[in-house]
Design a protein around this motif. Structure first.
Motif, PDB file in Angstrom:
ATOM      1  N   ILE A 134       0.825  -1.208   0.000  1.00  0.00           N
ATOM      2  CA  ILE A 134       0.000   0.000   0.000  1.00  0.00           C
ATOM      3  C   ILE A 134       0.854   1.249   0.000  1.00  0.00           C
ATOM      4  N   GLY A 135       0.522   2.176  -0.884  1.00  0.00           N
ATOM      5  CA  GLY A 135       1.162   3.478  -0.902  1.00  0.00           C
ATOM      6  C   GLY A 135       0.205   4.503  -0.334  1.00  0.00           C
ATOM      7  N   CYS A 136      -0.521   5.166  -1.207  1.00  0.00           N
ATOM      8  CA  CYS A 136      -1.495   6.166  -0.772  1.00  0.00           C
ATOM      9  C   CYS A 136      -2.805   5.496  -0.351  1.00  0.00           C
ATOM     10  N   MET A 137      -3.477   6.149   0.570  1.00  0.00           N
ATOM     11  CA  MET A 137      -4.817   5.727   0.974  1.00  0.00           C
ATOM     12  C   MET A 137      -5.726   6.946   0.955  1.00  0.00           C
ATOM     13  N   GLY A 138      -7.003   6.692   0.732  1.00  0.00           N
ATOM     14  CA  GLY A 138      -7.913   7.815   0.627  1.00  0.00           C
ATOM     15  C   GLY A 138      -9.301   7.497   1.129  1.00  0.00           C
ATOM     16  N   TRP A 139     -10.066   8.536   1.341  1.00  0.00           N
ATOM     17  CA  TRP A 139     -11.478   8.428   1.712  1.00  0.00           C
ATOM     18  C   TRP A 139     -12.331   9.074   0.629  1.00  0.00           C
ATOM     19  N   PHE A 140     -13.424   8.406   0.329  1.00  0.00           N
ATOM     20  CA  PHE A 140     -14.405   8.893  -0.629  1.00  0.00           C
ATOM     21  C   PHE A 140     -15.788   8.766  -0.005  1.00  0.00           C
ATOM     22  N   ARG A 141     -16.761   9.439  -0.585  1.00  0.00           N
ATOM     23  CA  ARG A 141     -18.126   9.254  -0.136  1.00  0.00           C
ATOM     24  C   ARG A 141     -19.062   9.324  -1.331  1.00  0.00           C
ATOM     25  N   GLN A 142     -20.230   8.728  -1.152  1.00  0.00           N
ATOM     26  CA  GLN A 142     -21.181   8.681  -2.257  1.00  0.00           C
ATOM     27  C   GLN A 142     -22.604   8.722  -1.743  1.00  0.00           C
ATOM     28  N   VAL A 143     -23.377   9.575  -2.356  1.00  0.00           N
ATOM     29  CA  VAL A 143     -24.814   9.655  -2.124  1.00  0.00           C
ATOM     30  C   VAL A 143     -25.482   8.934  -3.282  1.00  0.00           C
ATOM     31  N   PRO A 144     -26.509   8.139  -3.025  1.00  0.00           N
ATOM     32  CA  PRO A 144     -27.188   7.435  -4.128  1.00  0.00           C
ATOM     33  C   PRO A 144     -27.586   8.379  -5.247  1.00  0.00           C
ATOM     34  N   GLY A 145     -27.263   7.978  -6.474  1.00  0.00           N
ATOM     35  CA  GLY A 145     -27.622   8.785  -7.631  1.00  0.00           C
ATOM     36  C   GLY A 145     -26.568   9.801  -8.021  1.00  0.00           C
ATOM     37  N   LEU A 146     -25.543   9.950  -7.187  1.00  0.00           N
ATOM     38  CA  LEU A 146     -24.487  10.912  -7.485  1.00  0.00           C
ATOM     39  C   LEU A 146     -23.152  10.194  -7.637  1.00  0.00           C
ATOM     40  N   GLU A 147     -22.192  10.879  -8.221  1.00  0.00           N
ATOM     41  CA  GLU A 147     -20.865  10.306  -8.376  1.00  0.00           C
ATOM     42  C   GLU A 147     -20.147  10.258  -7.030  1.00  0.00           C
ATOM     43  N   ARG A 148     -19.216   9.330  -6.941  1.00  0.00           N
ATOM     44  CA  ARG A 148     -18.409   9.231  -5.736  1.00  0.00           C
ATOM     45  C   ARG A 148     -17.506  10.465  -5.643  1.00  0.00           C
ATOM     46  N   GLU A 149     -17.424  11.009  -4.441  1.00  0.00           N
ATOM     47  CA  GLU A 149     -16.678  12.252  -4.208  1.00  0.00           C
ATOM     48  C   GLU A 149     -15.417  11.971  -3.410  1.00  0.00           C
ATOM     49  N   GLY A 150     -14.310  12.492  -3.855  1.00  0.00           N
ATOM     50  CA  GLY A 150     -13.068  12.347  -3.111  1.00  0.00           C
ATOM     51  C   GLY A 150     -13.034  13.291  -1.928  1.00  0.00           C
ATOM     52  N   ILE A 151     -12.742  12.751  -0.755  1.00  0.00           N
ATOM     53  CA  ILE A 151     -12.642  13.562   0.459  1.00  0.00           C
ATOM     54  C   ILE A 151     -11.209  13.990   0.677  1.00  0.00           C
ATOM     55  N   GLY A 152     -10.310  13.043   0.631  1.00  0.00           N
ATOM     56  CA  GLY A 152      -8.912  13.336   0.849  1.00  0.00           C
ATOM     57  C   GLY A 152      -8.081  12.084   0.797  1.00  0.00           C
ATOM     58  N   SER A 153      -6.788  12.287   0.860  1.00  0.00           N
ATOM     59  CA  SER A 153      -5.865  11.168   0.803  1.00  0.00           C
ATOM     60  C   SER A 153      -4.657  11.438   1.679  1.00  0.00           C
ATOM     61  N   ILE A 154      -3.902  10.366   1.931  1.00  0.00           N
ATOM     62  CA  ILE A 154      -2.670  10.478   2.678  1.00  0.00           C
ATOM     63  C   ILE A 154      -1.673   9.522   2.058  1.00  0.00           C
ATOM     64  N   ASP A 155      -0.463  10.018   1.822  1.00  0.00           N
ATOM     65  CA  ASP A 155       0.517   9.137   1.205  1.00  0.00           C
ATOM     66  C   ASP A 155       1.326   8.427   2.285  1.00  0.00           C
ATOM     67  N   SER A 156       2.295   7.645   1.853  1.00  0.00           N
ATOM     68  CA  SER A 156       3.062   6.828   2.793  1.00  0.00           C
ATOM     69  C   SER A 156       3.958   7.664   3.694  1.00  0.00           C
ATOM     70  N   ASP A 157       4.188   8.927   3.331  1.00  0.00           N
ATOM     71  CA  ASP A 157       4.974   9.844   4.179  1.00  0.00           C
ATOM     72  C   ASP A 157       4.078  10.658   5.112  1.00  0.00           C
ATOM     73  N   GLY A 158       2.775  10.444   5.031  1.00  0.00           N
ATOM     74  CA  GLY A 158       1.855  11.181   5.890  1.00  0.00           C
ATOM     75  C   GLY A 158       1.397  12.509   5.323  1.00  0.00           C
ATOM     76  N   ILE A 159       1.725  12.774   4.084  1.00  0.00           N
ATOM     77  CA  ILE A 159       1.309  14.018   3.451  1.00  0.00           C
ATOM     78  C   ILE A 159      -0.137  13.873   2.997  1.00  0.00           C
ATOM     79  N   THR A 160      -0.952  14.855   3.358  1.00  0.00           N
ATOM     80  CA  THR A 160      -2.380  14.774   3.080  1.00  0.00           C
ATOM     81  C   THR A 160      -2.806  15.746   1.987  1.00  0.00           C
ATOM     82  N   THR A 161      -3.857  15.363   1.313  1.00  0.00           N
ATOM     83  CA  THR A 161      -4.527  16.199   0.315  1.00  0.00           C
ATOM     84  C   THR A 161      -6.012  16.133   0.597  1.00  0.00           C
ATOM     85  N   TYR A 162      -6.684  17.268   0.528  1.00  0.00           N
ATOM     86  CA  TYR A 162      -8.109  17.307   0.822  1.00  0.00           C
ATOM     87  C   TYR A 162      -8.888  18.031  -0.269  1.00  0.00           C
TER      88      TYR A 162
END
Length: 125
Positions: A31-59
């Motif tokens: 595993i390298g990067c990990m991320g969180w997504f969310r989805q409401v029925p009928g809508l596209e999945r939305e990216g919440i944020g991610s964190i790489d193996s160094d702990g650097i986050t993107t939101y």
């Protein structure tokens, strides 16, 4: 292969907080990067944020003031701390894991190789 299992989703009142967890098993050393997504029925999945193996986050800009991602590599666990929850945060929340240590577009679904089954978060007024 990597398996991901999310937990922590529940029904909460607006203004409350929740912490979601995602435990990885299997070939977690890949595993390298990990991320969180969310989805409401009928809508596209939305990216919440991610964190790489160094702990650097993107939101996602719209969520970074209220949501925080962290990971505990020793426990192979990814976390999502959500504060000041709103009814519009109601969704199925998914964690994802990618084999890349750095991602060009970490909020895009196609950057990730493995997905959990999701945990439901419901925010009521």
């Amino acid at each position: 292969h990597v398996q991901l299992v999310e937990s922590g989703g529940e029904s909460v009142q607006a203004g409350g907080s929740l912490r979601l967890s995602c435990v990885a098993s299997g070939a977690t050393q890949d595993i390298g990067c990990m991320g969180w997504f969310r989805q409401v029925p009928g809508l596209e999945r939305e990216g919440i944020g991610s964190i790489d193996s160094d702990g650097i986050t993107t939101y996602a800009d719209s969520l970074k003031a209220r949501f925080t991602i962290s990971r505990d590599n020793a426990k192979s666990t990814l976390y999502l701390q959500m504060n000041s929850l709103r009814p519009e945060d109601t969704a199925m929340y998914y964690c994802a894991a990618g084999l890349s240590t750095k991602m060009f577009a970490p909020l895009r679904e196609d950057e990730y190789n493995y997905w959990g089954q999701g945990t439901q978060v419901t925010v009521s007024t």
